[in-house]
Design a protein around this motif. Structure first.
Motif, PDB file in Angstrom:
ATOM      1  N   ARG A  87       4.873  -4.938   8.613  1.00 53.29           N
ATOM      2  CA  ARG A  87       5.872  -4.869   7.537  1.00 53.29           C
ATOM      3  C   ARG A  87       5.331  -4.070   6.358  1.00 53.29           C
ATOM      4  NH1 ARG A  87       9.205 -10.123   5.878  1.00 53.29           N
ATOM      5  NH2 ARG A  87       9.785  -9.745   8.051  1.00 53.29           N
ATOM      6  N   ALA A  88       4.073  -4.314   5.998  1.00 53.79           N
ATOM      7  CA  ALA A  88       3.486  -3.622   4.846  1.00 53.79           C
ATOM      8  C   ALA A  88       3.348  -2.121   5.096  1.00 53.79           C
ATOM      9  CB  ALA A  88       2.129  -4.222   4.520  1.00 53.79           C
ATOM     10  N   GLU A 277      -5.391  -7.605   3.115  1.00 53.16           N
ATOM     11  CA  GLU A 277      -5.170  -6.656   2.020  1.00 53.16           C
ATOM     12  C   GLU A 277      -6.056  -5.424   2.165  1.00 53.16           C
ATOM     13  OE1 GLU A 277      -5.786  -9.049  -1.433  1.00 53.16           O
ATOM     14  OE2 GLU A 277      -3.749  -9.876  -1.409  1.00 53.16           O
ATOM     15  N   ASP A 278      -7.275  -5.617   2.655  1.00 53.43           N
ATOM     16  CA  ASP A 278      -8.166  -4.480   2.861  1.00 53.43           C
ATOM     17  C   ASP A 278      -7.611  -3.545   3.928  1.00 53.43           C
ATOM     18  OD1 ASP A 278     -11.034  -3.255   2.577  1.00 53.43           O
ATOM     19  OD2 ASP A 278     -10.709  -3.490   4.735  1.00 53.43           O
ATOM     20  N   VAL A 279      -7.147  -4.107   5.044  1.00 54.98           N
ATOM     21  CA  VAL A 279      -6.595  -3.278   6.116  1.00 54.98           C
ATOM     22  C   VAL A 279      -5.392  -2.488   5.623  1.00 54.98           C
ATOM     23  CG1 VAL A 279      -5.417  -3.334   8.351  1.00 54.98           C
ATOM     24  CG2 VAL A 279      -7.467  -4.721   7.988  1.00 54.98           C
ATOM     25  N   SER A 309     -11.976  -1.227   5.789  1.00 56.10           N
ATOM     26  CA  SER A 309     -12.813  -0.301   5.024  1.00 56.10           C
ATOM     27  C   SER A 309     -14.265  -0.524   5.430  1.00 56.10           C
ATOM     28  CB  SER A 309     -12.648  -0.560   3.525  1.00 56.10           C
ATOM     29  OG  SER A 309     -13.201  -1.836   3.192  1.00 56.10           O
ATOM     30  N   PRO A 310     -15.159   0.441   5.163  1.00 59.22           N
ATOM     31  CA  PRO A 310     -16.577   0.244   5.516  1.00 59.22           C
ATOM     32  C   PRO A 310     -17.182  -1.022   4.899  1.00 59.22           C
ATOM     33  CG  PRO A 310     -16.163   2.547   5.022  1.00 59.22           C
ATOM     34  CD  PRO A 310     -14.892   1.809   4.676  1.00 59.22           C
ATOM     35  N   THR A 311     -16.798  -1.343   3.666  1.00 57.74           N
ATOM     36  CA  THR A 311     -17.346  -2.534   3.009  1.00 57.74           C
ATOM     37  C   THR A 311     -16.933  -3.802   3.732  1.00 57.74           C
ATOM     38  OG1 THR A 311     -17.388  -1.456   0.848  1.00 57.74           O
ATOM     39  CG2 THR A 311     -17.406  -3.868   0.868  1.00 57.74           C
ATOM     40  N   ILE A 312     -15.642  -3.913   4.029  1.00 54.34           N
ATOM     41  CA  ILE A 312     -15.159  -5.121   4.700  1.00 54.34           C
ATOM     42  C   ILE A 312     -15.588  -5.140   6.159  1.00 54.34           C
ATOM     43  CG2 ILE A 312     -13.086  -6.383   5.390  1.00 54.34           C
ATOM     44  CD1 ILE A 312     -13.863  -6.730   2.468  1.00 54.34           C
TER      45      ILE A 312
END
Length: 405
Positions: A87-88, A277-279, A309-312
């Motif tokens: 959805r996002a 949220e990161d994705v 993301s690389p951090t997550i």
């Protein structure tokens, strides 16, 4: 009668559009009330293999406790996350949910332990792979319809089921790295020969959303179940996983007298929210850079678009490393895994040597099969078992059955 336009929500240009589906292996009339992906979702939900997930292990053998996750509850959680991501990002929610609901259909009883044990006994006959087994289920083993075996799902659903973890072939046509040693499972190659799934490209953004949703659900669920089972403490987790430590500090600052079970819930919901949220943010950035004009542009992008993301990703790797040591290899879990593997090995040997011990629908005509096909028939039967049924069958055939608790 065509499906009414209001059944088709607005989609991003790179989403899979059910109206442009590549179709089904066996042509069927369109539904006047459901899109093609909606129909696939319904077929999965009504499948026998889907119902069996209720009594298949996630991490803990299902009879151990009513509050631990099974394959079914895990699958529902994956579907919820996949739909939220879709959805996002403006994707087709029905397709993302369908792929999430179908992604574990091929799992054996006793979770990954059962898969490893079945793969071991099937090593001489092509091995066992739960993704390939999911494809076998939806294209051959489910027998509900008069006109075809399997569920006759859309090309996009089958593609996503097979390729949600990335391409199976490298650009030069050789197996991708994860299949380099043993080759691509025969079940996938056999189906691809009659209904090509473009094994050298990535899957759709919807399939990628379902795959990362599985990762997110695994992290949160196994933390939750491991804590509730007393395999580790919140402080154990916080000491090794910085993301968890930050969340725990925040929770305890805001709610210093919170009961343990609420504290666990506050942690796991924060983990899910942060990862989702990161994705979304990472995928939006990747899509903006790629500017895909079609679903095929995502497939041929050369990399996964919907990912951490690389951090997550580093945090996710840390969570998985912690869970491997503190859940999957915990001293309380290892003996259960070992005994579960014995059950699977015993069942395979018994049914391979005495196939008439299987129910008639599985043993019919088995004497006409060569050794490899007989082994695959036995593997199909065992893979479809629930934990409870596998133990019941073992008790029927053997004098002693391990107590998997």
């Amino acid at each position: 009668m065509a499906v009414a336009s209001y059944f088709y929500p607005p989609l991003a240009p790179f989403a899979c559009d059910a109206r442009l589906s590549r179709g089904r292996l066996v042509a069927e009339p369109a539904s006047p009330t459901r899109t093609e992906f909606h129909r696939d979702r319904d077929r999965i939900v009504h499948a026998t293999a889907f119902r069996r997930l209720k009594h298949k292990t996630q991490v803990f053998v299902s009879p151990e406790g009513d509050h631990y996750r099974t394959r079914l509850t895990h699958t529902i959680e994956v579907a919820q996350i996949a739909r939220s991501l879709a959805r996002a990002l403006g994707l087709d929610e029905d397709l993302a949910e369908t792929l999430a609901l179908a992604h574990d259909l091929g799992h054996t009883p006793f979770g990954h332990t059962g898969e490893e044990a079945l793969d071991e006994v099937m090593r001489a006959y092509g091995g066992f792979d739960h993704n390939a087994q999911s494809l076998r289920i939806v294209t051959r083993l489910e027998r509900r319809y008069a006109g075809f075996d399997g569920l006759n799902l859309c090309w996009e659903t089958l593609e996503g089921l097979v390729k949600h973890n990335g391409p199976l072939l490298a650009a030069d046509g050789t197996p991708a790295e994860r299949y380099r040693e043993r080759g691509i499972p025969v079940a996938i190659l056999d189906y691809d020969a009659i209904h090509p799934l473009d094994l050298a490209t990535h899957a759709s953004a919807e399939a990628q959303a379902a795959a990362i949703a599985d990762d997110i659900a695994y992290d949160a669920a196994d933390i939750d179940d491991g804590l509730r089972a007393g395999l580790f403490t919140l402080d154990d987790l916080g000491a090794e996983v910085p993301l968890a430590r930050a969340f725990l500090d925040e929770i305890r600052a805001r709610h210093p007298t919170l009961e343990k079970h609420r504290e666990i819930n506050e942690l796991t919901r924060r983990v899910i929210t942060r990862l989702v949220e990161d994705v979304i943010g990472e995928a939006r950035d990747a899509l903006a850079a790629l500017s895909p004009a079609s679903a095929d542009d995502v497939r041929t992008a050369g990399r996964t678009i919907v990912q951490f993301s690389p951090t997550i990703r580093a945090y996710d790797d840390g969570i998985k490393t912690f869970l491997y040591a503190n859940v999957y290899r915990h001293p309380r879990v290892v003996p259960i895994r070992r005994d579960a593997a014995v059950v699977i090995g015993d069942l395979f040997a018994a049914f391979f040597d005495h196939p008439r011990a299987m129910p008639p629908q599985w043993s019919a005509g088995i004497e006409n099969l060569d050794e490899a096909r007989r082994a695959r028939r036995v593997a199909d039967y065992i893979a479809g078992m629930t934990d409870r049924y596998a133990l019941d069958e073992h008790r029927r055939l053997f004098a002693h059955t391990p107590d998997l608790r």
